[in-house]
Motif scaffolding. Structure first.
Motif, PDB file in Angstrom:
ATOM      1  N   SER A 110       0.805  -1.214   0.000  1.00 61.41           N
ATOM      2  CA  SER A 110       0.000   0.000   0.000  1.00 61.41           C
ATOM      3  C   SER A 110       0.841   1.269   0.000  1.00 61.41           C
ATOM      4  N   ARG A 111       2.089   1.180   0.477  1.00 58.31           N
ATOM      5  CA  ARG A 111       2.899   2.397   0.558  1.00 58.31           C
ATOM      6  C   ARG A 111       4.371   2.044   0.684  1.00 58.31           C
ATOM      7  N   MET A 112       5.213   2.879   0.099  1.00 54.84           N
ATOM      8  CA  MET A 112       6.663   2.793   0.274  1.00 54.84           C
ATOM      9  C   MET A 112       7.125   4.021   1.040  1.00 54.84           C
ATOM     10  N   ALA A 113       7.952   3.801   2.061  1.00 55.88           N
ATOM     11  CA  ALA A 113       8.483   4.911   2.854  1.00 55.88           C
ATOM     12  C   ALA A 113       9.982   5.022   2.641  1.00 55.88           C
ATOM     13  N   VAL A 114      10.452   6.243   2.467  1.00 54.80           N
ATOM     14  CA  VAL A 114      11.892   6.495   2.373  1.00 54.80           C
ATOM     15  C   VAL A 114      12.249   7.595   3.364  1.00 54.80           C
ATOM     16  N   SER A 115      13.515   7.646   3.729  1.00 54.10           N
ATOM     17  CA  SER A 115      13.963   8.604   4.748  1.00 54.10           C
ATOM     18  C   SER A 115      14.573   9.843   4.108  1.00 54.10           C
ATOM     19  N   LEU A 116      14.290  10.980   4.729  1.00 54.54           N
ATOM     20  CA  LEU A 116      14.867  12.251   4.310  1.00 54.54           C
ATOM     21  C   LEU A 116      15.190  13.049   5.564  1.00 54.54           C
ATOM     22  N   ASP A 117      16.474  13.219   5.833  1.00 57.20           N
ATOM     23  CA  ASP A 117      16.899  13.877   7.067  1.00 57.20           C
ATOM     24  C   ASP A 117      17.609  15.195   6.824  1.00 57.20           C
ATOM     25  N   GLY A 118      17.624  15.632   5.585  1.00 54.56           N
ATOM     26  CA  GLY A 118      18.170  16.932   5.241  1.00 54.56           C
ATOM     27  C   GLY A 118      17.472  17.450   4.007  1.00 54.56           C
ATOM     28  N   ALA A 119      17.392  18.762   3.873  1.00 54.63           N
ATOM     29  CA  ALA A 119      16.640  19.358   2.766  1.00 54.63           C
ATOM     30  C   ALA A 119      17.429  19.389   1.467  1.00 54.63           C
ATOM     31  N   ASP A 120      18.711  19.054   1.516  1.00 59.63           N
ATOM     32  CA  ASP A 120      19.522  19.018   0.302  1.00 59.63           C
ATOM     33  C   ASP A 120      20.531  17.884   0.425  1.00 59.63           C
TER      34      ASP A 120
END
Length: 355
Positions: A110-120
């Protein structure tokens, strides 16, 4: 409020601890190679059937990096075929190709999650300690959007990125993620106490999340910040909205779905070797799926039963009027005090009983 005594709402399954990233905060202290003690394919299939015995919990395949298991897609397909609501959280490494994202969708998750810990790229890759992780994250999100696979973005709040949450939220919106899942640090694994926020800074982040949730195109949920529910309830009470079951509005809907959930209470974690934990951040075992039926561990073990009893809490959490809605992070209490029933050290609220 739901009764979580018989079944969890959410099951997190760490199918492997292997991962090619070296994230500064990694709960699992992940490493490149798979542990020979991982559950085998047949043991994993049996575990899926035990999870299904709970009914219809939300199941998250996590790691490490789930893509390091060559049988991941087989397990995803079986999970979906059993009727489990299934999501997966791959790491942004060279394994996360467009083909891998398409195969995830083909499995019916139903969904894939990925990590983002910085805006660039500079900020994110520094945190993940592998160059190119940001670009792979963006590529995976954009391919998922093209093929119609729903996504969520996970962000762990630390001292390194607290000041750039607004820019990260902007990326979440631009990439059309359905949910921004904001994790708050628990000092386990590679996480450092120096990277954690103060209790007062937690409140500042809560204020930012609350205001953002009122207008954002995506939902916001928190992990290991149970006291965000208390914060939202306070804000709504001050605005005359109350904090009961008829709460309406952007933040209230998420809070309503999370109400009462805590480590071991509506929440269950299975490790790569089959250990049954209340949370991945609270590695106190109630048994192993190789020897202990999952339902027995969750429903009947002393560990899970006491964690579901808000009257067992001590310190200010025990006397807090929000203890059933919130309850404080049992993982953080254990990590910082050694007692999972103690008060959450990162909550600045003074209960009415102690005022």
């Amino acid at each position: 409020m739901r009764d979580f005594s018989q079944a969890p709402f959410l099951v997190i399954w760490e199918v492997t601890q292997a991962c090619d990233l070296a994230c500064k905060h990694c709960r699992a202290s992940a490493r490149p190679d798979r542990d020979p003690g991982e559950l085998s394919l047949e043991e994993a299939r049996a575990t899926l059937r035990q999870i299904k015995d709970f009914g219809d919990p939300l199941l998250v395949f996590t790691g490490g990096d789930p893509l390091k298991r060559p049988d991941l897609f087989e397990l995803l397909r079986e999970s979906v075929a059993l009727g489990l609501r299934t999501t997966v959280t791959p790491s942004a490494t060279p394994l996360l190709t467009e083909d891998a994202v398409s195969r995830i969708q083909d499995c019916g998750v139903s969904r894939m999650a990925v990590s983002l810990d910085g805006a660039d790229a500079a900020a994110h890759d520094s945190f993940r300690q592998v160059a190119g992780s940001y670009d792979r994250t963006m590529a995976a999100l954009r391919h998922a959007a093209r093929i119609g696979l729903e996504t969520q973005i996970n962000t762990t709040v630390t001292r390194h990125n607290m000041g750039s949450l607004d820019r990260i939220a902007q990326v979440v919106g631009e990439e059309k993620a359905r949910l921004w899942s904001v994790f708050f640090l628990v000092v386990t694994g590679r996480a450092s106490l120096a990277d954690d926020l103060t209790a007062e800074e937690y409140e500042q982040v809560f204020e930012y999340l609350y205001q953002t949730s009122l207008t954002a195109s995506f939902d916001i949920k928190t992990t290991e910040a149970q006291h965000y529910r208390r914060y939202v309830a306070q804000r709504r009470k001050a605005q005359g909205g109350g904090a009961g079951p008829r709460m309406a509005g952007a933040p209230a809907g998420i809070i309503q779905r999370q109400a009462g959930i805590n480590d071991g209470k509506g929440f269950l974690f299975i490790s790569h070797t089959g250990e049954i934990f209340p949370s991945g951040f609270l590695e106190v075992s109630a048994g192993n799926v190789r020897r202990t039926p999952l339902q027995q561990a969750y429903c009947d073990s002393g560990l899970f039963r006491v964690l579901r009893n808000s009257d067992a809490l001590v310190g200010k959490c025990g006397g807090c009027e929000y203890r059933n809605l919130c309850g404080g992070s049992r993982s953080r209490a254990f990590a910082l005090t050694g007692d999972y029933l103690e008060s959450d050290p990162r909550c600045s609220y003074v209960p009415a009983s102690a005022a």
